[in-house]
Enzyme design. Structure first.
Site, mmCIF file in Angstrom:
data_model
loop_
_atom_site.group_PDB
_atom_site.id
_atom_site.type_symbol
_atom_site.label_atom_id
_atom_site.label_comp_id
_atom_site.label_asym_id
_atom_site.label_seq_id
_atom_site.Cartn_x
_atom_site.Cartn_y
_atom_site.Cartn_z
ATOM 1 N N LYS A 152 0.815 -1.214 0.000
ATOM 2 C CA LYS A 152 0.000 0.000 0.000
ATOM 3 C C LYS A 152 0.861 1.283 0.000
ATOM 4 O O LYS A 152 2.079 1.222 0.210
ATOM 5 C CB LYS A 152 -0.951 -0.041 1.199
ATOM 6 C CG LYS A 152 -1.967 -1.205 1.104
ATOM 7 C CD LYS A 152 -2.996 -1.125 2.214
ATOM 8 C CE LYS A 152 -4.021 -2.227 2.077
ATOM 9 N NZ LYS A 152 -5.115 -2.100 3.089
ATOM 10 N N TYR A 162 -12.291 -2.398 -4.506
ATOM 11 C CA TYR A 162 -12.824 -2.563 -3.156
ATOM 12 C C TYR A 162 -14.357 -2.514 -3.131
ATOM 13 O O TYR A 162 -14.936 -2.233 -2.081
ATOM 14 C CB TYR A 162 -12.266 -1.468 -2.240
ATOM 15 C CG TYR A 162 -10.881 -1.738 -1.686
ATOM 16 C CD1 TYR A 162 -10.588 -2.907 -0.983
ATOM 17 C CD2 TYR A 162 -9.860 -0.801 -1.816
ATOM 18 C CE1 TYR A 162 -9.325 -3.144 -0.451
ATOM 19 C CE2 TYR A 162 -8.594 -1.029 -1.279
ATOM 20 C CZ TYR A 162 -8.334 -2.206 -0.598
ATOM 21 O OH TYR A 162 -7.084 -2.442 -0.051
ATOM 22 N N ASN A 221 -2.504 -0.096 6.752
ATOM 23 C CA ASN A 221 -2.026 -1.387 7.274
ATOM 24 C C ASN A 221 -1.083 -2.106 6.309
ATOM 25 O O ASN A 221 -0.998 -3.327 6.296
ATOM 26 C CB ASN A 221 -3.202 -2.270 7.694
ATOM 27 C CG ASN A 221 -4.077 -2.672 6.540
ATOM 28 O OD1 ASN A 221 -3.940 -2.157 5.431
ATOM 29 N ND2 ASN A 221 -4.994 -3.597 6.778
ATOM 30 N N HIS A 242 -2.338 -5.525 1.362
ATOM 31 C CA HIS A 242 -3.622 -6.197 1.136
ATOM 32 C C HIS A 242 -3.324 -7.589 0.617
ATOM 33 O O HIS A 242 -2.374 -7.782 -0.150
ATOM 34 C CB HIS A 242 -4.461 -5.440 0.086
ATOM 35 C CG HIS A 242 -5.628 -6.256 -0.392
ATOM 36 N ND1 HIS A 242 -6.814 -6.309 0.283
ATOM 37 C CD2 HIS A 242 -5.755 -7.106 -1.456
ATOM 38 C CE1 HIS A 242 -7.638 -7.134 -0.354
ATOM 39 N NE2 HIS A 242 -7.013 -7.634 -1.409
ATOM 40 N N GLU A 289 -9.367 -11.009 -7.987
ATOM 41 C CA GLU A 289 -8.448 -9.890 -7.738
ATOM 42 C C GLU A 289 -7.228 -9.953 -8.666
ATOM 43 O O GLU A 289 -6.758 -8.919 -9.131
ATOM 44 C CB GLU A 289 -8.015 -9.879 -6.268
ATOM 45 C CG GLU A 289 -9.154 -9.471 -5.342
ATOM 46 C CD GLU A 289 -8.748 -9.388 -3.886
ATOM 47 O OE1 GLU A 289 -9.598 -8.968 -3.078
ATOM 48 O OE2 GLU A 289 -7.595 -9.718 -3.538
HETATM 49 P P1 CMP Z 1 -7.490 -4.712 3.110
HETATM 50 O O1 CMP Z 1 -6.967 -6.082 3.347
HETATM 51 O O2 CMP Z 1 -6.879 -3.891 2.064
HETATM 52 O O3 CMP Z 1 -9.060 -4.828 2.794
HETATM 53 C C1 CMP Z 1 -9.966 -3.783 3.074
HETATM 54 C C2 CMP Z 1 -9.364 -2.729 3.921
HETATM 55 O O4 CMP Z 1 -10.281 -1.925 4.595
HETATM 56 C C3 CMP Z 1 -8.551 -3.371 5.024
HETATM 57 O O5 CMP Z 1 -7.387 -3.932 4.474
HETATM 58 C C4 CMP Z 1 -8.342 -2.206 5.962
HETATM 59 O O6 CMP Z 1 -7.178 -1.438 5.638
HETATM 60 C C5 CMP Z 1 -9.573 -1.367 5.681
HETATM 61 N N1 CMP Z 1 -10.435 -1.351 6.865
HETATM 62 C C6 CMP Z 1 -11.040 -2.401 7.427
HETATM 63 N N2 CMP Z 1 -11.734 -1.995 8.505
HETATM 64 C C7 CMP Z 1 -11.517 -0.664 8.622
HETATM 65 C C8 CMP Z 1 -11.955 0.316 9.532
HETATM 66 N N3 CMP Z 1 -12.747 -0.004 10.574
HETATM 67 N N4 CMP Z 1 -11.551 1.583 9.338
HETATM 68 C C9 CMP Z 1 -10.756 1.909 8.290
HETATM 69 N N5 CMP Z 1 -10.316 0.994 7.382
HETATM 70 C C10 CMP Z 1 -10.691 -0.263 7.565
#
Ligand code: CMP
Length: 144
Positions: free
Chosen positions: A11, A51, A114, A117, A128
């Protein structure tokens, strides 16, 4: 166990912090192989499409804004049980809950920021990967 392929995205914050190599190294040293890779700055429409499953969630706008904030590094990873293996190596979605030594524990800033993904199941992995790579862009790793 079967050989599987899964989609991985490094990311924007990790690309910005020059951690592509460190993160790819985690995958390679733990049994996964890169079979496709590209850097791309996603448009809003591409991010919303990728997404789409989260579009009713309250964090959707924030998620799209963040993932389009800079280039991402997109890969297809291959290996034994690659979908679950990738998820183990990444750690829990929320870095605060991720096991020690996982990518999100070591690099993640928050549940939204985070670091990586990864696909969560066989059907999502297939979809995906197809979202970002055509068949000819995913390589069989032969040598000689
Ligand atoms: P990812 O694996 O990219 O898939 C969806 C993303 O949504 C997830 O990682 C998080 O980064 C994001 N996400 C999930 N829950 C929350 C939340 N409560 N607030 C903000 N982002 C979120």
């Amino acid at each position: 166990m079967a050989t599987q392929r899964t989609l991985s995205i490094i990311k924007p914050e990790a690309v910005h912090n020059n951690n592509i190599g460190a993160i790819v190294s985690r995958f390679e040293s733990q049994g996964l192989t890169v079979v496709a890779a590209r850097m791309q700055h996603l448009t809003k429409a591409e991010a919303e499409g990728f997404y789409a499953v989260h579009k009713e969630r309250p964090f959707f706008g924030e998620l799209v804004e963040y993932i389009t904030s800079g280039p991402v590094f997109i890969m297809t990873l291959e290996g034994e049980n690659a979908i679950a293996r990738n998820r183990e190596i990444m750690g829990a979605t929320n870095p605060a809950e991720a096991a020690p030594g996982t990518i999100r524990a070591d690099f993640g800033e928050s549940i939204g920021v985070n670091t990586v993904h990864g696909s969560d199941a066989e059907d999502t992995a297939k979809n995906e990967i197809a979202f970002f790579f055509q068949d000819g862009q995913v390589c069989n790793r032969c040598y000689k």
